[in-house]
Motif scaffolding. Structure first.
Motif, mmCIF file in Angstrom:
data_model
loop_
_atom_site.group_PDB
_atom_site.id
_atom_site.type_symbol
_atom_site.label_atom_id
_atom_site.label_comp_id
_atom_site.label_asym_id
_atom_site.label_seq_id
_atom_site.Cartn_x
_atom_site.Cartn_y
_atom_site.Cartn_z
ATOM 1 N N GLU A 477 110.252 63.824 39.567
ATOM 2 C CA GLU A 477 111.656 63.651 39.912
ATOM 3 C C GLU A 477 112.592 64.406 38.971
ATOM 4 N N GLU A 478 112.249 64.413 37.684
ATOM 5 C CA GLU A 478 113.081 65.144 36.724
ATOM 6 C C GLU A 478 113.108 66.631 37.089
ATOM 7 N N ALA A 479 111.940 67.174 37.393
ATOM 8 C CA ALA A 479 111.845 68.599 37.730
ATOM 9 C C ALA A 479 112.636 68.901 39.004
ATOM 10 N N MET A 480 112.586 67.982 39.970
ATOM 11 C CA MET A 480 113.343 68.152 41.217
ATOM 12 C C MET A 480 114.838 68.190 40.927
ATOM 13 N N ARG A 481 115.249 67.320 40.008
ATOM 14 C CA ARG A 481 116.667 67.240 39.663
ATOM 15 C C ARG A 481 117.118 68.565 39.035
ATOM 16 N N VAL A 482 116.285 69.090 38.135
ATOM 17 C CA VAL A 482 116.624 70.360 37.477
ATOM 18 C C VAL A 482 116.716 71.479 38.513
ATOM 19 N N ALA A 483 115.738 71.511 39.432
ATOM 20 C CA ALA A 483 115.740 72.577 40.445
ATOM 21 C C ALA A 483 116.957 72.454 41.356
ATOM 22 N N ALA A 484 117.306 71.223 41.736
ATOM 23 C CA ALA A 484 118.463 71.030 42.612
ATOM 24 C C ALA A 484 119.724 71.550 41.929
ATOM 25 N N ARG A 485 119.847 71.270 40.626
ATOM 26 C CA ARG A 485 121.037 71.720 39.901
ATOM 27 C C ARG A 485 121.062 73.246 39.803
ATOM 28 N N GLU A 486 119.927 73.844 39.442
ATOM 29 C CA GLU A 486 119.902 75.301 39.286
ATOM 30 C C GLU A 486 120.042 76.018 40.626
ATOM 31 N N ASN A 487 119.568 75.388 41.702
ATOM 32 C CA ASN A 487 119.697 76.013 43.022
ATOM 33 C C ASN A 487 121.068 75.753 43.625
ATOM 34 N N ALA A 488 121.845 74.891 42.975
ATOM 35 C CA ALA A 488 123.160 74.485 43.485
ATOM 36 C C ALA A 488 123.040 73.902 44.884
ATOM 37 N N SER A 490 121.647 70.117 47.200
ATOM 38 C CA SER A 490 121.365 68.696 47.073
ATOM 39 C C SER A 490 119.866 68.486 46.887
ATOM 40 N N GLN A 491 119.512 67.329 46.340
ATOM 41 C CA GLN A 491 118.101 67.041 46.114
ATOM 42 C C GLN A 491 117.352 66.951 47.444
ATOM 43 N N LYS A 492 118.079 66.576 48.497
ATOM 44 C CA LYS A 492 117.455 66.419 49.810
ATOM 45 C C LYS A 492 116.936 67.770 50.322
ATOM 46 N N SER A 493 117.748 68.803 50.168
ATOM 47 C CA SER A 493 117.298 70.085 50.715
ATOM 48 C C SER A 493 116.214 70.705 49.843
ATOM 49 N N ILE A 494 116.095 70.240 48.602
ATOM 50 C CA ILE A 494 114.964 70.656 47.771
ATOM 51 C C ILE A 494 113.671 70.160 48.397
ATOM 52 N N VAL A 540 105.347 72.792 29.960
ATOM 53 C CA VAL A 540 105.486 73.685 31.116
ATOM 54 C C VAL A 540 105.522 72.839 32.379
ATOM 55 N N LYS A 541 106.459 73.134 33.260
ATOM 56 C CA LYS A 541 106.596 72.358 34.491
ATOM 57 C C LYS A 541 106.688 73.279 35.697
ATOM 58 N N GLN A 542 106.563 72.663 36.866
ATOM 59 C CA GLN A 542 106.679 73.430 38.105
ATOM 60 C C GLN A 542 107.831 72.868 38.917
ATOM 61 N N ALA A 543 108.554 73.737 39.588
ATOM 62 C CA ALA A 543 109.608 73.275 40.487
ATOM 63 C C ALA A 543 110.010 74.423 41.407
ATOM 64 N N PRO A 544 110.595 74.078 42.568
ATOM 65 C CA PRO A 544 110.972 75.123 43.528
ATOM 66 C C PRO A 544 112.341 75.724 43.230
ATOM 67 N N PHE A 545 112.381 76.717 42.379
ATOM 68 C CA PHE A 545 113.639 77.397 42.062
ATOM 69 C C PHE A 545 113.853 78.567 43.017
#
Ligand SMILES: [Zn+2]
Length: 602
Positions: A477-488, A490-494, A540-545
């Motif tokens: 969830e933390e990684a999702m939050r970071v990706a949502a912020r960097e992708n500008a 919402s977490q839903k569309s992540i 090291v983490k993974q996320a959809p950026f």
């Protein structure tokens, strides 16, 4: 086992020892060196020396020398192929599995570094043979053969690959049939159930991702990740604009839309009689072309010749891309705002460009930097955010976009000095760059590494520390939050990115990216810890950026510190701290490059 501290030193010594033996003899070009190596092999094969390991290694070294001294010449891939063959021969005498692995590695380097070489298909076939017949890994062999057919369907080794694939399939089905007979009833039921499950998921996939019908086995392959049709708006959506970036070997086209649409992609062969080039067309539905989008956009820039936009049917917009060549394509979408991204890889010039020869060795052999340059010639550094997008903002107002630009500039200077390679930054000013443009810059410039610099932020002010990401799907969830912020977004569309990534990740350099991330994270943390207290290692983490999707090279995103944490914000204002951050990242990159080089040469 060597101790951890010893390994980098040994790596360095190894490279230096190579340098001493690597002087190009005067008046000797790649051709002479290669022919000499080959002649030595032929003479050697007639002697009793063939039973001696050290003698083989000497023969192999002759070819290695050709590859290292003349990496830009056509003899480099030939030399790699010969090295692989020699290791296979050596295995015949030694029976050592390690020799087979060495052979495979040479073939892999050939395919990776010289994908357009006439030996690339041979290298894949030889790899497949080793896996199938010597290492007893038919699954792996089949995968490699499929890759050969996908990438080189018209080469001479394709025919052999088809035969071998058929033989492997036949023996596999024979095996599974004989196994089934001995299975108990309950086991059989289980098999049936999983087969059923597999069938139903593949049915879902085929409706969700509309792959173009394969008109002929030799047409290039693409991946299309469209929206599920149920989510479409009833009214036609406006196609507002077309953006594009192109080089000799890569093109990215972005279609900006007012809302969600479905899309499909189809390929048309070139028709020389009608003077038509290779075309890829994308149908958008339900859609309407804006009056502001030009019907024909001539480009004539590398791979992409022109873009044509037309209202094909009342609710269908067709976008046609005229292409110089095409070996692979991907079509996917990003949201908020909705846009369709088309990535195209050409069949153009090889990745290793002939116009950038290796600097001549000045009698002292290759410098360390030159040798490292063999694997990494160009690094793209991407300072996050910019212009209208400030990124995260610290408690006293420090902006992420300011910090990332400073670090990127420091890192650029350090990499130029340490690696002697070309370093490009995606923005050198306070300007706005869309995320998909940053990846496009790295791809069109043919970068070997892509590093995006960011600062982290959390609603919890106390959160602090360093983490490095590479592209993959995540449930963290933390990684999702970071990706949502960097992708500008919402977490839903992540969450909806999962399906896109499944299609797109097939060709991403996941393992290399993960290794690069590990090197950077380790060195960044240890360098900061040597100078500052309370440096937290989040690993090291993974996320959809978004910014990493479609990168053709190992690509990572570094969150250097938390700008939302008062202590770390204070540090991010200090030039000294930023210099330490850049130094840590640079050391990680150098280590990655060095290890890559080691793997190539061992
Ligand atoms: Zn950021």
């Amino acid at each position: 086992m060597f101790s951890r501290a010893l390994v980098p030193l040994l790596a360095l010594l190894f490279l230096l020892s190579l340098a001493s033996g690597l002087q190009a003899r005067r008046s000797e070009g790649p051709k002479e060196a290669y022919l000499k190596a080959k002649k030595a092999l032929i003479n050697f094969s007639k002697t009793k020396q063939v039973k001696k390991r050290h003698a083989w290694l000497k023969i192999i070294d002759n070819f290695r020398r050709v590859y290292l001294l003349y990496p830009e010449s056509g003899y480099a891939p030939a030399a790699l192929l010969m090295m692989g063959r020699c290791y296979e021969e050596l295995y015949g005498y030694s029976g050592r599995r390690a020799d087979l692995i060495s052979a495979i590695k040479r073939y892999q380097v050939l395919v990776e570094r010289y994908p357009r070489s006439r030996y690339a298909d041979d290298a894949l076939l030889y790899q497949a043979r080793i896996y199938a017949y010597k290492l007893k890994r038919p699954d792996k062999a089949r995968r490699i053969l499929k890759e050969l057919l996908r990438r080189y369907p018209r080469r001479d080794k394709a025919k052999e690959a088809r035969k071998m694939l058929a033989a492997l399939r036949a023996s596999a089905s024979k095996k599974s049939r004989s196994q089934k007979v001995t299975k108990s009833r309950t086991q059989k039921d289980k098999v049936r159930q999983t087969a059923k499950a597999r069938k139903s998921t593949s049915a879902v996939k085929s409706t969700a991702s509309k792959k173009p019908p394969a008109k002929s086995p030799s047409l290039p392959v693409g991946e299309v990740a469209s929206l599920p049709l149920a989510k479409l708006p009833p009214e036609p959506v406006l196609l507002k604009g077309v953006r594009h970036w192109s080089s000799e070997n890569y093109t990215r086209v972005v279609l900006d839309l007012a809302d969600k649409v479905a899309f499909s992609a189809h390929l048309l062969r070139p028709d020389p009689r009608l003077g038509k080039p290779m075309r890829l067309y994308i149908d958008l539905r339900p859609a309407l072309a804006s009056a502001y989008v030009k019907e024909e956009i001539p480009i004539k820039n590398g791979l992409l010749k022109a873009v044509r936009v037309g209202q094909y049917r009342p609710k269908t917009v067709r976008v046609v891309l005229d292409l110089g060549s095409l070996s692979r394509y991907k079509v996917f979408y990003l949201e908020e705002p909705f846009r369709v991204v088309v990535d195209i890889l050409g069949e153009g010039r090889p990745l290793v460009k002939a116009e950038r020869p290796l600097p001549k060795s000045s009698g002292k052999g290759l410098s360390l930097a030159q040798q490292l340059g063999l694997t990494v010639r160009r690094v793209v550094i991407d300072p996050g955010h910019g212009g209208k997008d400030p990124g995260a903002i610290g408690p006293t107002g420090l902006k992420e976009k300011t910090v990332t630009l400073k670090v990127a500039r420091l890192l650029r200077a350090k990499l130029r000095q340490k690696l002697g390679c070309e370093v490009i930054i995606t923005r050198n000013r306070d300007i706005f760059l869309p995320l998909e443009q940053r990846t496009a810059i790295a791809n069109t410039r043919g970068a070997d590494l892509f590093v995006s610099i960011h600062t982290n932020a959390s609603p919890r002010r106390r959160a602090y520390g360093v983490e490095t990401y590479y592209l993959n799907f995540t449930t963290d969830e933390e990684a999702m939050r970071v990706a949502a912020r960097e992708n500008a977004v919402s977490q839903k569309s992540i969450g909806q990115l999962r399906r896109i990534l499944k299609e797109i990740m097939l060709t991403a350099k996941v393992q290399e990216s993960s290794r690069l991330a590990t090197c950077i994270q380790k060195d960044l943390v240890s360098h900061l810890r040597s100078r500052y207290s309370r440096i937290k290692d989040h690993g090291v983490k993974q996320a959809p950026f978004f910014v990493l999707i479609g990168a053709q090279m190992p690509a990572v995103l570094v969150e250097i510190s938390f700008i939302s944490n008062p202590r770390e914000e204070r540090r991010l204002k200090s030039e000294k701290y930023l210099d330490s951050v850049a130094e840590g990242i640079a050391r990680g990159i150098v280590r990655y490059v060095r290890e890559t080089q080691m793997a190539y040469l061992q």
